[in-house]
Design a protein around this motif. Structure first.
Motif, PDB file in Angstrom:
ATOM      1  N   LEU A  47       0.872  -1.171   0.000  1.00  0.00           N
ATOM      2  CA  LEU A  47       0.000   0.000   0.000  1.00  0.00           C
ATOM      3  C   LEU A  47       0.906   1.217   0.000  1.00  0.00           C
ATOM      4  CD1 LEU A  47      -2.572  -1.231   2.655  1.00  0.00           C
ATOM      5  CD2 LEU A  47      -2.960  -1.004   0.197  1.00  0.00           C
ATOM      6  N   THR A  48       0.717   2.090  -0.970  1.00  0.00           N
ATOM      7  CA  THR A  48       1.637   3.214  -1.144  1.00  0.00           C
ATOM      8  C   THR A  48       0.946   4.563  -1.271  1.00  0.00           C
ATOM      9  OG1 THR A  48       1.619   2.866  -3.532  1.00  0.00           O
ATOM     10  CG2 THR A  48       3.360   1.769  -2.289  1.00  0.00           C
ATOM     11  N   GLY A  49      -0.339   4.583  -1.579  1.00  0.00           N
ATOM     12  CA  GLY A  49      -1.019   5.848  -1.827  1.00  0.00           C
ATOM     13  C   GLY A  49      -2.162   6.097  -0.871  1.00  0.00           C
ATOM     14  N   TYR A  50      -2.539   7.374  -0.764  1.00  0.00           N
ATOM     15  CA  TYR A  50      -3.658   7.781   0.086  1.00  0.00           C
ATOM     16  C   TYR A  50      -4.650   8.564  -0.761  1.00  0.00           C
ATOM     17  CZ  TYR A  50      -6.366  10.427   3.491  1.00  0.00           C
ATOM     18  OH  TYR A  50      -7.400  10.988   4.193  1.00  0.00           O
ATOM     19  N   VAL A  51      -5.924   8.184  -0.671  1.00  0.00           N
ATOM     20  CA  VAL A  51      -7.002   8.907  -1.347  1.00  0.00           C
ATOM     21  C   VAL A  51      -7.955   9.381  -0.262  1.00  0.00           C
ATOM     22  CG1 VAL A  51      -8.887   8.760  -3.021  1.00  0.00           C
ATOM     23  CG2 VAL A  51      -6.775   7.457  -3.397  1.00  0.00           C
ATOM     24  N   ALA A  52      -8.142  10.696  -0.177  1.00  0.00           N
ATOM     25  CA  ALA A  52      -8.999  11.278   0.858  1.00  0.00           C
ATOM     26  C   ALA A  52     -10.461  10.891   0.653  1.00  0.00           C
ATOM     27  CB  ALA A  52      -8.862  12.796   0.851  1.00  0.00           C
ATOM     28  N   ALA A  53     -11.224  10.951   1.719  1.00  0.00           N
ATOM     29  CA  ALA A  53     -12.665  10.706   1.640  1.00  0.00           C
ATOM     30  C   ALA A  53     -13.293  11.740   0.703  1.00  0.00           C
ATOM     31  CB  ALA A  53     -13.294  10.791   3.021  1.00  0.00           C
ATOM     32  N   SER A  54     -14.366  11.339   0.053  1.00  0.00           N
ATOM     33  CA  SER A  54     -15.056  12.247  -0.861  1.00  0.00           C
ATOM     34  C   SER A  54     -16.556  11.996  -0.768  1.00  0.00           C
ATOM     35  CB  SER A  54     -14.568  12.051  -2.301  1.00  0.00           C
ATOM     36  OG  SER A  54     -14.811  10.723  -2.715  1.00  0.00           O
ATOM     37  N   PHE A  55     -17.309  12.854  -1.403  1.00  0.00           N
ATOM     38  CA  PHE A  55     -18.755  12.717  -1.418  1.00  0.00           C
ATOM     39  C   PHE A  55     -19.235  12.656  -2.861  1.00  0.00           C
ATOM     40  CE2 PHE A  55     -17.766  14.547   2.645  1.00  0.00           C
ATOM     41  CZ  PHE A  55     -18.605  13.860   3.506  1.00  0.00           C
ATOM     42  N   TYR A  56     -20.263  11.867  -3.085  1.00  0.00           N
ATOM     43  CA  TYR A  56     -20.839  11.712  -4.412  1.00  0.00           C
ATOM     44  C   TYR A  56     -22.310  12.078  -4.324  1.00  0.00           C
ATOM     45  CZ  TYR A  56     -22.986   9.317  -8.346  1.00  0.00           C
ATOM     46  OH  TYR A  56     -23.730   9.016  -9.445  1.00  0.00           O
ATOM     47  N   TYR A  57     -22.749  12.967  -5.201  1.00  0.00           N
ATOM     48  CA  TYR A  57     -24.154  13.366  -5.256  1.00  0.00           C
ATOM     49  C   TYR A  57     -24.807  12.735  -6.474  1.00  0.00           C
ATOM     50  CZ  TYR A  57     -28.348  16.173  -5.865  1.00  0.00           C
ATOM     51  OH  TYR A  57     -29.653  16.577  -6.036  1.00  0.00           O
ATOM     52  N   ASN A  58     -25.896  11.992  -6.251  1.00  0.00           N
ATOM     53  CA  ASN A  58     -26.654  11.391  -7.332  1.00  0.00           C
ATOM     54  C   ASN A  58     -27.842  12.303  -7.624  1.00  0.00           C
ATOM     55  OD1 ASN A  58     -28.462   9.914  -8.939  1.00  0.00           O
ATOM     56  ND2 ASN A  58     -27.808   7.963  -8.032  1.00  0.00           N
ATOM     57  N   PRO A  59     -27.810  13.052  -8.747  1.00  0.00           N
ATOM     58  CA  PRO A  59     -28.887  14.001  -9.035  1.00  0.00           C
ATOM     59  C   PRO A  59     -30.237  13.329  -9.290  1.00  0.00           C
ATOM     60  CG  PRO A  59     -27.357  13.878 -10.877  1.00  0.00           C
ATOM     61  CD  PRO A  59     -26.786  13.053  -9.772  1.00  0.00           C
ATOM     62  N   GLN A 118     -21.050   9.185   1.002  1.00  0.00           N
ATOM     63  CA  GLN A 118     -19.642   9.382   1.325  1.00  0.00           C
ATOM     64  C   GLN A 118     -18.832   8.171   0.863  1.00  0.00           C
ATOM     65  OE1 GLN A 118     -18.535   9.786   5.458  1.00  0.00           O
ATOM     66  NE2 GLN A 118     -16.460  10.390   4.942  1.00  0.00           N
ATOM     67  N   VAL A 119     -17.744   8.448   0.177  1.00  0.00           N
ATOM     68  CA  VAL A 119     -16.781   7.409  -0.196  1.00  0.00           C
ATOM     69  C   VAL A 119     -15.646   7.513   0.811  1.00  0.00           C
ATOM     70  CG1 VAL A 119     -15.221   6.576  -1.989  1.00  0.00           C
ATOM     71  CG2 VAL A 119     -17.419   7.613  -2.630  1.00  0.00           C
ATOM     72  N   PRO A 120     -15.395   6.458   1.606  1.00  0.00           N
ATOM     73  CA  PRO A 120     -14.376   6.546   2.658  1.00  0.00           C
ATOM     74  C   PRO A 120     -12.970   6.747   2.098  1.00  0.00           C
ATOM     75  CG  PRO A 120     -15.583   4.446   2.773  1.00  0.00           C
ATOM     76  CD  PRO A 120     -16.041   5.158   1.548  1.00  0.00           C
ATOM     77  N   ALA A 121     -12.106   7.325   2.918  1.00  0.00           N
ATOM     78  CA  ALA A 121     -10.690   7.436   2.560  1.00  0.00           C
ATOM     79  C   ALA A 121     -10.150   6.029   2.364  1.00  0.00           C
ATOM     80  CB  ALA A 121      -9.923   8.153   3.667  1.00  0.00           C
TER      81      ALA A 121
END
Length: 185
Positions: free
Chosen positions: A71-83, A90-93
């Motif tokens: 494991l080498t990378g980090y992706v921060a948590a994000s949010f996805y809006y479904n119109p 929420q997509v976890p880190a």
């Protein structure tokens, strides 16, 4: 007793031994430790070693595997809006590895070695590995991405942890993972 039988025995026993102690054990401490390590320094990595055991089905015998990756990378948590639905998700880190950075070998892929005398039958052929990636998200879900198999995703969604071992199931296949933090600076 040959190596494949020893590994099969370990694979059967590990989830049972770890599962008994870890049934109530949360993976929060183990997962937080890995996230903290990666975020401390860009030269920090996590070496993951894992084993799996798939029970026999029909005429297909049990299949054991051994895999490694980092494991080498980090992706921060994000949010996805479904119109369409108006739902925000929420997509976890997550911690990630690069494409084809890990290897997985299997007990049912073997070869006959004639390199040395006497010739030997070798399980877990080093000449027939699959390429994999790993992802560990902040909830403790660990995902194997099978690059050799059209990037199929195998997720261990409800793991248990004891010390430095994360164990769980994907369907009826048992998986166990260990984590080793190291610095390449």
């Amino acid at each position: 007793m040959n190596v494949s039988r020893q590994l099969a025995g370990l694979l059967f026993a590990l989830p049972l031994l770890v599962g008994a102690e870890a049934a109530a054990g949360s993976c929060t401490t183990l997962v937080n430790s890995q996230f903290s390590w990666i975020q401390q320094n860009s030269g920090n990595y996590i070496y993951v070693t894992g084993v799996s055991l798939k029970q026999p089905v029909g005429t297909v015998g049990a299949v054991a595997s051994y895999f490694t990756g980092s494991l080498t990378g980090y992706v921060a948590a994000s949010f996805y809006y479904n119109p369409t639905t108006g739902v925000i998700t929420q997509v976890p880190a997550r911690l990630t590895s690069t494409v084809n950075s890990g290897r997985q070998v299997f007990n049912d892929r073997s070869y006959y070695s004639t390199y040395a005398s006497p010739a030997r039958w070798q399980n877990f052929s080093a000449f027939a590995p699959d390429n994999i990636q790993l992802e560990l998200d902040a909830t403790g879900k660990l995902t194997l991405i099978l690059n050799s198999w059209s990037n199929t995703r195998v997720a261990i969604t409800s793991p248990t942890c004891e010390g430095n071992v994360l164990s769980g199931f994907a369907g009826t296949t048992a998986h166990s993972f260990t984590f080793e933090q190291f610095y390449l600076g």
